[in-house]
Write a protein that holds these residues in place. Structure first.
Motif, PDB file in Angstrom:
ATOM      1  N   SER A  81     -17.346   4.854  -7.939  1.00 33.61           N
ATOM      2  CA  SER A  81     -16.364   3.861  -8.366  1.00 33.61           C
ATOM      3  C   SER A  81     -15.438   4.433  -9.434  1.00 33.61           C
ATOM      4  N   GLN A  89     -14.588   7.469  -9.799  1.00 38.36           N
ATOM      5  CA  GLN A  89     -13.708   8.463  -9.187  1.00 38.36           C
ATOM      6  C   GLN A  89     -12.779   7.852  -8.141  1.00 38.36           C
ATOM      7  N   GLY A  90     -12.995   6.564  -7.842  1.00 37.77           N
ATOM      8  CA  GLY A  90     -12.200   5.923  -6.803  1.00 37.77           C
ATOM      9  C   GLY A  90     -12.475   6.517  -5.438  1.00 37.77           C
ATOM     10  N   MET A  91     -13.720   6.907  -5.222  1.00 33.81           N
ATOM     11  CA  MET A  91     -14.100   7.598  -3.990  1.00 33.81           C
ATOM     12  C   MET A  91     -15.089   6.768  -3.184  1.00 33.81           C
ATOM     13  N   LYS A  92     -14.982   6.855  -1.868  1.00 37.95           N
ATOM     14  CA  LYS A  92     -15.922   6.173  -0.989  1.00 37.95           C
ATOM     15  C   LYS A  92     -17.065   7.120  -0.629  1.00 37.95           C
ATOM     16  N   LEU A 152       0.320   7.592  -5.967  1.00 42.57           N
ATOM     17  CA  LEU A 152      -0.745   8.598  -5.911  1.00 42.57           C
ATOM     18  C   LEU A 152      -0.183   9.977  -5.585  1.00 42.57           C
ATOM     19  N   ARG A 203       0.832  -1.202   0.000  1.00 45.24           N
ATOM     20  CA  ARG A 203       0.000   0.000   0.000  1.00 45.24           C
ATOM     21  C   ARG A 203       0.867   1.252   0.000  1.00 45.24           C
TER      22      ARG A 203
END
Length: 215
Positions: free
Chosen positions: A126, A128-131, A69, A62
């Protein structure tokens, strides 16, 4: 007789020490085995914390993902976090709050916008890769900011009429009120965006911000 008794006693002591040593070794071995089992179990259950993926037997940690990122959008993310912290601190100082109901109302607006484009909120998040929790946090912060600049976005009828005139807006007969409301909403949004930017810039100028990581 005394000699035999002495030898028997010595043998008993030696046997006792040997047994005690064996027990001590046994306990140490058991502790080591237990520790290995615990560490192994923790490694299995906590692997998601350290490992992001495994490719042909090779791990991608990670930390590797975070570094990637950061190299791509680290500066933007850091600026966003700084801005959010400044807004929340200012809101707290001025006693400005946003309720869960207000956040849910903003969520409903987002869902309607996404649905109008033929998608779902889950798909949009999904992509945007956002929760969902991250989106709610952002919406709460944006709502706090809106409340902090309230009073700077008022639009009167003269300004609406001037906008219609300057932009040669053709209004069908009987649609005057609807067009006026549409123009009013547009002007309010423009002023709101301008006020937000100015407010955040002012907060940033007055704040003491030290950046230790350069992107």
């Amino acid at each position: 007789m005394e000699h035999e008794h002495h030898e028997g006693g010595a043998h008993h002591v030696a046997h006792h020490k040997e047994k005690e040593f064996t027990l001590r070794i046994g306990r140490k071995t058991a502790l080591v085995v237990a520790a290995v089992i615990v560490v192994g179990s923790l490694g299995y259950y906590l692997k998601d914390i350290f490992v992001a993926a495994k490719v042909d037997g090779r791990f991608i940690s990670r930390f590797d993902v975070i570094r990637e990122l950061e190299s791509v959008s680290g500066k933007q993310a850091l600026e966003s976090l700084i801005t959010q912290k400044l807004i929340r601190a200012e809101a707290k100082q001025k006693g400005v709050t946003v309720s869960d109901d207000e956040v849910n109302a903003e969520m409903a607006k987002v869902e309607e916008q996404v649905k109008a484009q033929g998608g779902t909120l889950e798909q949009a998040l999904s992509a945007q890769g956002m929760k969902l929790d991250t989106l709610k946090k952002q919406l709460r912060t944006q709502k706090l900011l809106e409340k902090l600049v309230t009073g700077t976005t008022e639009v009167n009828s003269e300004e609406i009429a001037q906008f219609i005139k300057d932009n040669n807006v053709a209004i069908p007969n009987g649609q005057e009120e609807a067009y006026n409301q549409l123009v009013k909403s547009q002007l309010i949004q423009q002023r709101l965006n301008t006020a937000k930017t100015a407010f955040v810039n002012d907060l940033r100028a007055k704040a003491s911000v030290s950046i230790y990581t350069k992107y």
